[in-house]
Design a protein around this motif. Structure first.
Motif, short mmCIF file in Angstrom:
data_model
loop_
_atom_site.label_atom_id
_atom_site.label_comp_id
_atom_site.label_asym_id
_atom_site.label_seq_id
_atom_site.Cartn_x
_atom_site.Cartn_y
_atom_site.Cartn_z
N CYS A 58 -36.59 5.91 -38.50
CA CYS A 58 -36.85 7.33 -38.28
C CYS A 58 -35.55 8.13 -38.35
N ARG A 59 -35.69 9.43 -38.58
CA ARG A 59 -34.54 10.32 -38.74
C ARG A 59 -33.65 10.29 -37.50
N LEU A 60 -32.35 10.15 -37.71
CA LEU A 60 -31.36 10.16 -36.64
C LEU A 60 -31.17 11.59 -36.14
N ALA A 61 -31.34 11.79 -34.83
CA ALA A 61 -31.22 13.12 -34.24
C ALA A 61 -29.94 13.28 -33.44
N GLY A 62 -29.21 12.21 -33.22
CA GLY A 62 -27.99 12.27 -32.43
C GLY A 62 -27.70 10.92 -31.80
N VAL A 63 -26.78 10.91 -30.86
CA VAL A 63 -26.39 9.68 -30.19
C VAL A 63 -26.16 9.97 -28.70
N LEU A 64 -26.71 9.11 -27.84
CA LEU A 64 -26.35 9.14 -26.42
C LEU A 64 -25.10 8.28 -26.30
N SER A 70 -47.78 14.12 -16.78
CA SER A 70 -47.13 14.04 -15.48
C SER A 70 -45.92 14.97 -15.52
N VAL A 71 -45.46 15.39 -14.36
CA VAL A 71 -44.25 16.19 -14.32
C VAL A 71 -43.07 15.35 -13.86
N GLU A 72 -43.19 14.04 -13.94
CA GLU A 72 -42.14 13.16 -13.47
C GLU A 72 -41.36 12.55 -14.63
N TYR A 73 -40.11 12.22 -14.34
CA TYR A 73 -39.29 11.49 -15.29
C TYR A 73 -38.33 10.62 -14.51
N VAL A 74 -37.72 9.69 -15.18
CA VAL A 74 -36.71 8.82 -14.60
C VAL A 74 -35.41 9.10 -15.33
N LYS A 75 -34.34 9.24 -14.61
CA LYS A 75 -33.03 9.39 -15.25
C LYS A 75 -32.66 8.04 -15.84
N VAL A 76 -32.35 8.02 -17.13
CA VAL A 76 -31.90 6.81 -17.80
C VAL A 76 -30.44 7.01 -18.19
N LEU A 77 -29.68 5.92 -18.17
CA LEU A 77 -28.24 5.97 -18.38
C LEU A 77 -27.85 5.06 -19.54
N ALA A 78 -27.18 5.62 -20.54
CA ALA A 78 -26.71 4.84 -21.68
C ALA A 78 -25.43 4.09 -21.28
N TRP A 79 -25.37 2.79 -21.59
CA TRP A 79 -24.16 2.01 -21.33
C TRP A 79 -23.39 1.76 -22.63
N HIS A 80 -23.98 2.13 -23.75
CA HIS A 80 -23.40 1.94 -25.08
C HIS A 80 -23.94 3.06 -25.96
N ASP A 81 -23.30 3.32 -27.10
CA ASP A 81 -23.85 4.32 -28.02
C ASP A 81 -25.31 3.97 -28.32
N ASP A 82 -26.20 4.92 -28.14
CA ASP A 82 -27.63 4.70 -28.35
C ASP A 82 -28.14 5.80 -29.28
N GLU A 83 -28.58 5.41 -30.47
CA GLU A 83 -29.04 6.39 -31.45
C GLU A 83 -30.36 7.03 -31.01
N VAL A 84 -30.42 8.35 -31.09
CA VAL A 84 -31.64 9.10 -30.76
C VAL A 84 -32.41 9.29 -32.07
N ARG A 85 -33.67 8.87 -32.07
CA ARG A 85 -34.51 8.97 -33.26
C ARG A 85 -35.62 9.98 -33.05
N GLU A 86 -35.91 10.76 -34.10
CA GLU A 86 -36.97 11.78 -34.04
C GLU A 86 -38.32 11.18 -34.42
N ARG A 87 -39.32 11.59 -33.69
CA ARG A 87 -40.74 11.37 -34.01
C ARG A 87 -41.29 9.97 -33.85
N CYS A 88 -40.46 8.91 -33.94
CA CYS A 88 -41.03 7.56 -33.77
C CYS A 88 -39.98 6.59 -33.25
N PRO A 89 -40.45 5.52 -32.59
CA PRO A 89 -39.54 4.51 -32.03
C PRO A 89 -39.14 3.47 -33.07
N SER A 90 -38.33 3.88 -34.02
CA SER A 90 -37.96 3.01 -35.13
C SER A 90 -36.57 3.36 -35.63
N THR A 91 -35.84 2.36 -36.07
CA THR A 91 -34.53 2.60 -36.66
C THR A 91 -34.66 3.26 -38.03
#
Length: 141
Positions: free
Chosen positions: A72-78, A49-70
């Protein structure tokens, strides 16, 4: 949370409310507001699809690479107040915030070669971070 972060988050919420892109609710911090429904993205999302939803972080949220798991490699923080494009969601590791357990992770990158994931527990809105319940990601491994 520092006073500066709280002030910035409240300012962002106020601007969003004035602009008509959010509505406030009296619930948990994760349900404090909703963000715009759908917007056109420049390229195809993971679910064809070419659609997305804007999501908003209300707290520090760790960005993980490749899989939805704590694990997985940390790629940054929202950081609080950061908007990202949410393409789809999947179930992954549990994250507990304020006594609420959430297993939902939101994919914030359209690139299949390097998917990026954040826990929906730290996104404004419902348990899916305001993505539609039927926007589950296909074939997540």
């Amino acid at each position: 949370m520092t006073i500066a972060r709280i002030t910035a988050a409240l300012g962002l919420l106020f601007v969003m409310l004035l602009g008509g892109v959010a509505t406030a609710t009296a619930a948990t911090p994760a349900a404090a507001a909703t963000v715009p429904a759908r917007a056109a993205a420049g390229k195809a999302a993971p679910h064809d699809s070419v659609e997305y939803v804007k999501v908003l972080a209300w707290h520090d949220d760790e960005v993980r690479e490749r899989c939805p798991s704590t694990a997985c490699r940390l790629a940054g923080v929202l950081t609080p107040g950061t908007l990202a494009n949410g393409y789809c969601w999947t179930l992954g590791d549990s994250v507990t915030v304020n006594g609420v357990i959430n297993y939902v992770w939101v994919r914030i990158s359209p690139d299949d070669s390097k998917p990026l994931w954040v826990s929906a527990a730290y996104l404004v809105g419902d348990k899916y971070g305001n993505l539609p319940a039927d926007d589950e990601c296909p074939n997540v491994s």
